[in-house]
Design a protein around this motif. Structure first.
Motif, PDB file in Angstrom:
ATOM      1  N   UNK A   4      31.127  41.845  48.423  1.00 56.46           N
ATOM      2  CA  UNK A   4      30.977  42.155  46.956  1.00 56.46           C
ATOM      3  C   UNK A   4      32.014  42.571  46.066  1.00 56.46           C
ATOM      4  N   UNK A   5      32.866  43.461  46.748  1.00 56.23           N
ATOM      5  CA  UNK A   5      33.971  44.198  46.062  1.00 56.23           C
ATOM      6  C   UNK A   5      34.975  43.310  45.911  1.00 56.23           C
ATOM      7  N   UNK A   6      35.390  42.486  47.216  1.00 58.28           N
ATOM      8  CA  UNK A   6      36.285  41.351  47.037  1.00 58.28           C
ATOM      9  C   UNK A   6      36.171  40.324  45.893  1.00 58.28           C
ATOM     10  N   UNK A   7      34.993  39.866  45.866  1.00 60.82           N
ATOM     11  CA  UNK A   7      34.582  38.906  44.735  1.00 60.82           C
ATOM     12  C   UNK A   7      34.707  39.639  43.565  1.00 60.82           C
ATOM     13  N   UNK A   8      34.417  40.914  43.269  1.00 59.48           N
ATOM     14  CA  UNK A   8      34.974  41.433  42.058  1.00 59.48           C
ATOM     15  C   UNK A   8      35.952  41.490  41.756  1.00 59.48           C
ATOM     16  N   UNK A   9      37.080  42.045  42.584  1.00 60.85           N
ATOM     17  CA  UNK A   9      38.370  41.784  42.520  1.00 60.85           C
ATOM     18  C   UNK A   9      39.095  40.357  42.209  1.00 60.85           C
ATOM     19  N   UNK A  10      38.536  39.343  42.781  1.00 61.43           N
ATOM     20  CA  UNK A  10      38.902  38.039  42.327  1.00 61.43           C
ATOM     21  C   UNK A  10      38.475  37.981  40.949  1.00 61.43           C
ATOM     22  N   UNK A  11      37.282  38.230  40.424  1.00 65.21           N
ATOM     23  CA  UNK A  11      36.723  38.028  39.292  1.00 65.21           C
ATOM     24  C   UNK A  11      37.750  38.817  38.282  1.00 65.21           C
ATOM     25  N   UNK A  12      38.038  39.803  38.424  1.00 67.00           N
ATOM     26  CA  UNK A  12      38.958  40.727  37.532  1.00 67.00           C
ATOM     27  C   UNK A  12      40.470  39.832  37.629  1.00 67.00           C
ATOM     28  N   UNK A  13      40.831  39.427  38.599  1.00 64.20           N
ATOM     29  CA  UNK A  13      41.979  39.042  38.668  1.00 64.20           C
ATOM     30  C   UNK A  13      41.998  37.481  37.864  1.00 64.20           C
ATOM     31  N   UNK A  14      40.865  36.863  37.999  1.00 66.29           N
ATOM     32  CA  UNK A  14      41.001  35.644  37.197  1.00 66.29           C
ATOM     33  C   UNK A  14      40.572  35.732  35.812  1.00 66.29           C
ATOM     34  N   UNK A  15      39.801  36.914  35.391  1.00 63.69           N
ATOM     35  CA  UNK A  15      39.478  37.298  34.070  1.00 63.69           C
ATOM     36  C   UNK A  15      40.893  37.613  33.228  1.00 63.69           C
ATOM     37  N   UNK A  16      41.888  37.932  33.972  1.00 62.00           N
ATOM     38  CA  UNK A  16      42.991  38.631  33.149  1.00 62.00           C
ATOM     39  C   UNK A  16      44.211  37.493  33.298  1.00 62.00           C
ATOM     40  N   UNK A  17      43.904  36.472  33.914  1.00 61.48           N
ATOM     41  CA  UNK A  17      44.731  35.388  34.033  1.00 61.48           C
ATOM     42  C   UNK A  17      46.117  35.721  34.882  1.00 61.48           C
TER      43      UNK A  17
END
Length: 192
Positions: A179-192
């Motif tokens: 779940x934390x790794x998924x959140x990390x990917x989401x943050x990375x993709x959110x900031x582009x």
């Protein structure tokens, strides 16, 4: 490769290399069906038709003479990136750039708080008779991701997606770490 060309591979007879011998790969029909669904969702341009998180969580059955895993996973990563970019654009136009950035920062802070806990105490542990992720390996990855969030050390979404841990008795809870790794990917993709 663009999203459109990535999904065009679904129209060809064999879009990915196939496995051979005893090696297993992803079931072709399942992969082809998902690519068709992703193409339709991307072309429809309907908000929420298919989200990047769904692409990230997609799994396919393993079979003999299936599609080779690595090329399919790489294609899924690019498709996820395309959906995430569109989600980012839509969210910024709806809520404004400041709200989007604030939400991404808040998520990044929650993740950073988790990853900077003392080593060996960053995640819940499974019971001593059950297997979980190796604590030392997870802590090593957690340190690297924490440095990325805190000071911008280079880490890519593909590197986070590709992380794999060995198992140990009494290790970290797989569900929590994932779940934390998924959140990390989401943050990375959110900031582009």
């Amino acid at each position: 490769m663009t999203m459109s060309s990535e999904l065009d591979t679904a129209a060809t007879e064999s879009p990915f290399p196939e496995t051979f011998g005893r090696q297993k790969g992803y079931e072709k029909r399942a992969v082809d069906a998902f690519l068709a669904q992703a193409r339709a969702a991307f072309e429809s341009d309907e908000p929420g038709a298919l989200r990047s998180a769904v692409v990230r969580e997609t799994a396919f059955p393993l079979v003999k003479k299936g599609y080779a895993i690595a090329p399919v996973d790489a294609a899924l990563g690019r498709i996820e990136d395309a959906f995430a970019a569109r989600e980012r654009e839509q969210a910024m136009s709806r809520r404004g750039a400041r709200a989007w950035v604030a939400e991404s920062r808040q998520t990044a802070q929650v993740v950073l708080d988790r990853l900077t806990r003392p080593r060996r105490h960053r995640f819940d542990r499974v019971g001593v008779l059950r297997y979980g992720y190796r604590i030392d390996e997870v802590d090593l990855v957690a340190d690297k991701i924490a440095r990325y969030i805190a000071s911008g050390d280079p880490v890519t979404p593909d590197q986070v997606r590709a992380v794999a841990f060995r198992m140990q008795r009494g290790g970290y809870s797989e569900t929590q770490v994932d779940a934390v790794l998924d959140a990390v990917v989401e943050v990375m993709l959110a900031v582009g």
